[in-house]
Enzyme design. Structure first.
Site, PDB file in Angstrom:
ATOM      1  N   GLY A  62     -19.544 -10.404 -20.790  1.00  0.00           N
ATOM      2  CA  GLY A  62     -19.324 -11.755 -20.302  1.00  0.00           C
ATOM      3  C   GLY A  62     -19.866 -12.060 -18.927  1.00  0.00           C
ATOM      4  O   GLY A  62     -19.696 -13.173 -18.431  1.00  0.00           O
ATOM      5  N   TYR A  63     -20.521 -11.089 -18.306  1.00  0.00           N
ATOM      6  CA  TYR A  63     -21.136 -11.371 -17.007  1.00  0.00           C
ATOM      7  C   TYR A  63     -22.308 -12.326 -17.199  1.00  0.00           C
ATOM      8  O   TYR A  63     -22.764 -12.572 -18.318  1.00  0.00           O
ATOM      9  CB  TYR A  63     -21.566 -10.075 -16.329  1.00  0.00           C
ATOM     10  CG  TYR A  63     -20.403  -9.323 -15.728  1.00  0.00           C
ATOM     11  CD1 TYR A  63     -19.977  -9.588 -14.435  1.00  0.00           C
ATOM     12  CD2 TYR A  63     -19.719  -8.369 -16.468  1.00  0.00           C
ATOM     13  CE1 TYR A  63     -18.897  -8.910 -13.891  1.00  0.00           C
ATOM     14  CE2 TYR A  63     -18.639  -7.687 -15.930  1.00  0.00           C
ATOM     15  CZ  TYR A  63     -18.234  -7.972 -14.638  1.00  0.00           C
ATOM     16  OH  TYR A  63     -17.167  -7.303 -14.106  1.00  0.00           O
ATOM     17  N   LEU A  64     -22.832 -12.882 -16.112  1.00  0.00           N
ATOM     18  CA  LEU A  64     -23.806 -13.967 -16.175  1.00  0.00           C
ATOM     19  C   LEU A  64     -24.999 -13.662 -17.082  1.00  0.00           C
ATOM     20  O   LEU A  64     -25.360 -14.484 -17.931  1.00  0.00           O
ATOM     21  CB  LEU A  64     -24.291 -14.333 -14.767  1.00  0.00           C
ATOM     22  CG  LEU A  64     -25.221 -15.538 -14.696  1.00  0.00           C
ATOM     23  CD1 LEU A  64     -24.544 -16.794 -15.222  1.00  0.00           C
ATOM     24  CD2 LEU A  64     -25.688 -15.754 -13.263  1.00  0.00           C
TER      25      LEU A  64
END
Length: 84
Positions: A62-64
């Site tokens: 879910g990181y950028l």
């Protein structure tokens, strides 16, 4: 900021130790995406100049970076979205 303004509609753990509802992120403009890419490149150059052998970018969970690769978080129709 995120690829698209999509609220996951869930609860997250807050710094105060409580669960709170997520908010809708700001959809990054093309200029903001390009600036972010430049920021990552500068951070890598800074690390190398400081004596590191390399850097690792976390592109999952879910990181950028991961958000740009997922249909559920990227509904863009420009060069940073589209067909996968």
């Amino acid at each position: 900021m995120a690829p698209s303004a999509i609220n996951p509609g869930t609860k997250v753990f807050s710094p105060e130790g409580e669960f709170t509802l997520t908010t809708t992120p700001h959809a990054m403009t093309i200029e903001e995406v390009k600036l972010t890419v430049q920021d990552f490149a500068q951070a890598a150059a800074n690390a190398l100049q400081a004596g590191f052998d390399g850097v690792e970018i976390h592109a999952a969970n879910g990181y950028l970076f991961h958000q740009f690769f997922m249909k559920c978080s990227n509904t863009r129709t420009d060069e940073y979205g589209g067909e996968y």
